[in-house]
Design a protein around this motif. Structure first.
Motif, mmCIF file in Angstrom:
data_model
loop_
_atom_site.group_PDB
_atom_site.id
_atom_site.type_symbol
_atom_site.label_atom_id
_atom_site.label_comp_id
_atom_site.label_asym_id
_atom_site.label_seq_id
_atom_site.Cartn_x
_atom_site.Cartn_y
_atom_site.Cartn_z
ATOM 1 N N LEU A 46 1.023 -1.132 0.343
ATOM 2 C CA LEU A 46 0.076 -0.203 -0.335
ATOM 3 C C LEU A 46 0.604 1.162 0.350
ATOM 4 C CD1 LEU A 46 -2.821 -1.106 2.006
ATOM 5 C CD2 LEU A 46 -2.677 -1.052 -0.065
ATOM 6 N N LYS A 47 1.808 1.135 -0.131
ATOM 7 C CA LYS A 47 3.175 2.490 -0.004
ATOM 8 C C LYS A 47 3.643 2.398 -1.641
ATOM 9 C CE LYS A 47 4.273 2.076 5.252
ATOM 10 N NZ LYS A 47 5.172 2.028 5.534
ATOM 11 N N GLU A 48 3.586 3.752 -2.420
ATOM 12 C CA GLU A 48 4.011 3.771 -3.491
ATOM 13 C C GLU A 48 5.571 3.749 -2.754
ATOM 14 O OE1 GLU A 48 3.142 4.493 -7.273
ATOM 15 O OE2 GLU A 48 1.911 5.430 -6.350
ATOM 16 N N GLU A 49 6.357 4.382 -2.550
ATOM 17 C CA GLU A 49 7.588 4.489 -2.203
ATOM 18 C C GLU A 49 7.972 2.755 -1.953
ATOM 19 O OE1 GLU A 49 10.301 6.407 -2.656
ATOM 20 O OE2 GLU A 49 8.536 7.871 -3.218
ATOM 21 N N ALA A 50 7.144 2.472 -1.730
ATOM 22 C CA ALA A 50 7.827 0.652 -1.025
ATOM 23 C C ALA A 50 7.774 -0.178 -2.621
ATOM 24 C CB ALA A 50 6.848 0.052 -0.002
ATOM 25 N N ALA A 51 7.258 0.185 -3.637
ATOM 26 C CA ALA A 51 6.927 -0.271 -4.648
ATOM 27 C C ALA A 51 7.909 -0.532 -5.503
ATOM 28 C CB ALA A 51 5.508 -0.001 -5.477
ATOM 29 N N LYS A 52 8.335 1.539 -5.882
ATOM 30 C CA LYS A 52 9.519 1.732 -6.367
ATOM 31 C C LYS A 52 10.963 1.215 -6.326
ATOM 32 C CE LYS A 52 7.703 6.634 -6.724
ATOM 33 N NZ LYS A 52 7.792 8.171 -6.521
ATOM 34 N N LYS A 53 11.063 0.884 -4.099
ATOM 35 C CA LYS A 53 12.811 -0.275 -3.831
ATOM 36 C C LYS A 53 12.567 -1.321 -4.945
ATOM 37 C CE LYS A 53 12.546 2.171 -0.170
ATOM 38 N NZ LYS A 53 12.549 1.736 2.063
ATOM 39 N N THR A 54 10.547 -1.819 -4.665
ATOM 40 C CA THR A 54 11.144 -3.158 -5.110
ATOM 41 C C THR A 54 11.751 -3.106 -6.894
ATOM 42 O OG1 THR A 54 9.343 -3.841 -4.151
ATOM 43 C CG2 THR A 54 9.164 -4.990 -5.492
ATOM 44 N N TYR A 55 10.968 -2.228 -7.729
ATOM 45 C CA TYR A 55 11.263 -2.075 -9.303
ATOM 46 C C TYR A 55 12.942 -2.095 -9.524
ATOM 47 C CZ TYR A 55 6.573 -1.404 -10.858
ATOM 48 O OH TYR A 55 5.215 -1.912 -10.673
ATOM 49 N N ALA A 56 13.289 -0.965 -8.238
ATOM 50 C CA ALA A 56 14.688 -0.561 -8.421
ATOM 51 C C ALA A 56 15.555 -1.848 -7.652
ATOM 52 C CB ALA A 56 15.087 0.511 -6.900
ATOM 53 N N ALA A 57 15.567 -2.831 -6.782
ATOM 54 C CA ALA A 57 16.267 -4.028 -6.415
ATOM 55 C C ALA A 57 16.021 -5.066 -7.417
ATOM 56 C CB ALA A 57 15.120 -4.517 -5.481
ATOM 57 N N LYS A 58 15.241 -4.777 -8.861
ATOM 58 C CA LYS A 58 15.046 -5.998 -9.491
ATOM 59 C C LYS A 58 15.435 -5.906 -10.268
ATOM 60 C CE LYS A 58 11.770 -8.328 -9.700
ATOM 61 N NZ LYS A 58 11.882 -10.281 -9.659
ATOM 62 N N ARG A 60 13.572 -4.313 -12.206
ATOM 63 C CA ARG A 60 12.282 -4.253 -13.232
ATOM 64 C C ARG A 60 11.579 -3.248 -13.913
ATOM 65 N NH1 ARG A 60 7.904 -9.113 -11.636
ATOM 66 N NH2 ARG A 60 6.447 -7.984 -12.191
ATOM 67 N N PRO A 61 11.138 -3.887 -14.486
ATOM 68 C CA PRO A 61 10.076 -2.477 -15.643
ATOM 69 C C PRO A 61 9.364 -2.354 -15.200
ATOM 70 C CG PRO A 61 11.236 -3.796 -16.982
ATOM 71 C CD PRO A 61 11.563 -4.579 -15.994
ATOM 72 N N SER A 62 9.146 -0.890 -14.477
ATOM 73 C CA SER A 62 7.881 -0.307 -13.615
ATOM 74 C C SER A 62 6.233 -0.808 -13.850
ATOM 75 C CB SER A 62 7.943 0.793 -13.499
ATOM 76 O OG SER A 62 8.105 2.472 -14.570
ATOM 77 N N ASP A 63 6.463 -0.706 -15.765
ATOM 78 C CA ASP A 63 4.666 -0.851 -15.801
ATOM 79 C C ASP A 63 4.790 -2.850 -16.059
ATOM 80 O OD1 ASP A 63 6.641 -2.129 -18.160
ATOM 81 O OD2 ASP A 63 5.093 -1.412 -19.050
ATOM 82 N N ASN A 64 5.214 -3.329 -15.591
ATOM 83 C CA ASN A 64 5.384 -4.765 -15.254
ATOM 84 C C ASN A 64 4.860 -4.922 -13.577
ATOM 85 O OD1 ASN A 64 4.993 -7.279 -15.250
ATOM 86 N ND2 ASN A 64 7.321 -7.628 -15.461
ATOM 87 N N PRO A 65 3.284 -5.466 -13.109
ATOM 88 C CA PRO A 65 2.924 -5.054 -12.292
ATOM 89 C C PRO A 65 3.184 -5.820 -10.906
ATOM 90 C CG PRO A 65 1.332 -6.409 -13.833
ATOM 91 C CD PRO A 65 2.701 -5.699 -14.233
ATOM 92 N N THR A 114 0.003 -1.727 -9.115
ATOM 93 C CA THR A 114 -0.195 -2.611 -10.135
ATOM 94 C C THR A 114 0.492 -1.345 -11.891
ATOM 95 O OG1 THR A 114 -1.633 -0.313 -10.308
ATOM 96 C CG2 THR A 114 -2.114 -1.870 -9.092
ATOM 97 N N GLY A 115 1.369 -1.371 -11.859
ATOM 98 C CA GLY A 115 2.317 -0.678 -12.350
ATOM 99 C C GLY A 115 1.356 0.156 -13.329
ATOM 100 N N GLY A 116 0.899 0.683 -13.037
ATOM 101 C CA GLY A 116 0.278 1.794 -13.588
ATOM 102 C C GLY A 116 -1.447 1.120 -14.356
#
Length: 508
Positions: A46-58, A60-65, A114-116
């Protein structure tokens, strides 16, 4: 960043470790944890910043939910809206378990998760460590596979460490996972619901609960502008470092084709990885051959797939060839992951095997104790363009015996040996059409043709290579006779190798 690694036993969960990991997630950190499918990389869903950290660590493209993981069914209504009535039946049968369902998202789920998209993917894992962590973190944990994006998914904590150490806060080491492939993804926003990613729960299993479901057979390629609705749909996934190809055909043709490809790569100095099964691993002679499991229980193949791909990375192979698997049951999920790993590169086995005229060469003599074994050993020392099974046999072998001592002495003088040879009876009753039978003389040839009416490709050595001079029989003669026979035989085998190589090059 220092990555903390905590051992944890799912049969005796250490609540202190769970609370520690839960606090990391509540504070916006990243924790890798085991599920029944693969290891997940957990963050606060439920945290936008946590999702950004996930994409950065992996990477991973941010449009991949990302998939939102819950531990209690009633929590579904907090992250999804307009939930179809069939959901209750599906959850009753398959949750907790390896099923992800896609719904319209609620306002509480950020677009970063949700990848947007306006939809959200939700799963309730059955692994007790995962369930405990989700509850300790507040009930909603987003978790893609805990690996570098595009790499084979992790099925052990060590796989996670190799990819993400220093990039995430914590790894919960709960041992190897049970299933080994990611969850089935079912899109509940369409009618009927549609499978977007195959997994351990199959279309037939869904049909027993809610009736027919659709199966999305399309693959969104990497150039597509369309946003992927579910993880794993758009980008290359599960990929080893080496170029990988799936060889397709009936199992015999696949084995023959992979043998041929592996031999050719070996001649070029390349290291080849081969994905085989317990039923086929014995048939390969070149390359690093991995027994991925058994076709009688394809769950073993699913469990070992990513481990095998990662082992090939560690062994730094140049090429990987994989057998194919039946597209039913969990086999559909296995092939989906293999195709992603191979970048959808397929080879038709028959296109490879048709390039090789002969695969087996048998030298037939009277007793298989001298000249026949000498011929086989000489051919084994030739530089052949293709791989052959090379052997010898005798028409009259009453009992196994070692090679003639004079023949062995001559071979040793040429830095070759027959000391491990044991004579065996020639049996032409079950020979394939790709077997070349070469006899030492016309009498033996006629005997073979008389005894085995269905045997094809029977020639004397001289006849096959186009030499009129008959090979002398040194039996009962002095050592010099064996030496003279060896010299003539060497010339014949040189010509034989040239002819086989000309077939390989398509020159005959």
């Amino acid at each position: 960043m220092e990555t903390i690694i905590r051992k944890i036993d799912k049969n005796q969960i250490n609540q202190d470790v769970i609370e520690e990991a839960g606090n990391v997630l509540k504070q916006g950190g990243l924790v890798a944890f085991p599920t029944e499918t693969v290891y997940g990389l957990g963050a606060d869903a439920l945290k936008e910043e946590a999702a950004k950290k996930t994409y950065a660590a992996k990477g991973r493209p941010s449009d991949n939910p990302l998939i939102v993981h819950i531990a209690d069914y009633e929590d579904l209504k907090k992250v999804a809206v307009n939930i179809p009535p069939e959901t209750d039946a599906l959850a009753a049968h398959f949750w907790p378990g390896p099923l992800t369902m896609i719904f319209e998202k609620s306002e509480s789920v950020p677009y970063g998760t949700t990848g947007g998209l306006d939809t959200v993917a939700v799963r309730m894992p059955s692994d007790p460590i995962a369930a405990a962590l989700i509850r300790a973190a507040g009930g909603f944990v987003s978790a893609p596979s805990a690996n570098t994006s595009g790499r084979p998914s992790p099925t052990t904590a060590e796989h996670v460490r190799v990819d993400l150490e220093g990039k995430i806060d914590m790894i919960l080491d709960g041992g190897a996972v049970d299933i080994g492939l990611e969850s089935t993804i079912l899109d509940m926003t369409v009618e009927p619901p549609m499978i977007l990613r195959p997994g351990a729960i199959t279309a037939d299993m869904f049909e027993e609960v809610i009736g027919p479901v659709g199966v999305d057979e399309t693959l969104v390629n990497s150039e597509s502008k369309q946003a992927p609705k579910a993880p794993g749909m758009k980008y290359r996934h599960y990929a080893p470092k080496a170029k990988m190809m799936i060889v397709e055909g009936n199992i015999r043709e696949e084995i023959l084709a992979i043998r041929q490809l592996a031999y050719a790569a070996h001649r070029e100095g390349k290291e080849v990885g081969i994905i085989a099964t317990g039923e086929t691993v014995q048939f390969y002679n070149y390359g690093i051959v991995k027994n991925i499991g058994t076709r009688e229980n394809e769950n073993t193949i699913a469990r070992n797939l990513y481990r095998v791909l990662r082992e090939f990375d560690e062994e730094d192979v140049d090429l990987i060839y994989s057998e194919s698997f039946a597209m039913n049951g969990i086999g559909k999920a296995i092939m989906n992951r293999l195709e992603k790993a191979a970048g959808h590169m397929h080879l038709q086995a028959t296109e490879i095997t048709k390039k090789q005229k002969y695969r087996r060469v048998i030298f037939v003599s009277e007793a298989d104790s001298a000249v026949g074994p000498m011929a086989a050993e000489l051919l084994c020392h030739q530089d052949l363009e293709q791989e052959y099974i090379i052997e010898s046999g005798g028409l009259v072998v009453l009992f196994p015996e070692p090679v003639n001592q004079k023949a062995e002495a001559i071979m040793k003088s040429a830095q070759m040996t027959l000391e491990n040879h044991v004579s065996k009876q020639f049996d032409g009753s079950n020979l394939q059409g790709d077997t070349l039978v070469l006899t030492l003389n016309e009498t033996i040839k006629n005997k073979v043709l008389s005894d085995y009416e269905n045997v094809k490709n029977v020639y004397t050595i001289n006849e096959f290579v186009g030499v009129s001079e008959e090979l002398p029989n040194p039996y009962g003669k002095p050592l010099t006779a064996y030496g003279e026979c060896f010299e003539i035989l060497t010339g014949l085998i040189d010509k034989l190798a040239d002819k086989l190589n000309s077939y390989a090059k398509g020159e005959e």
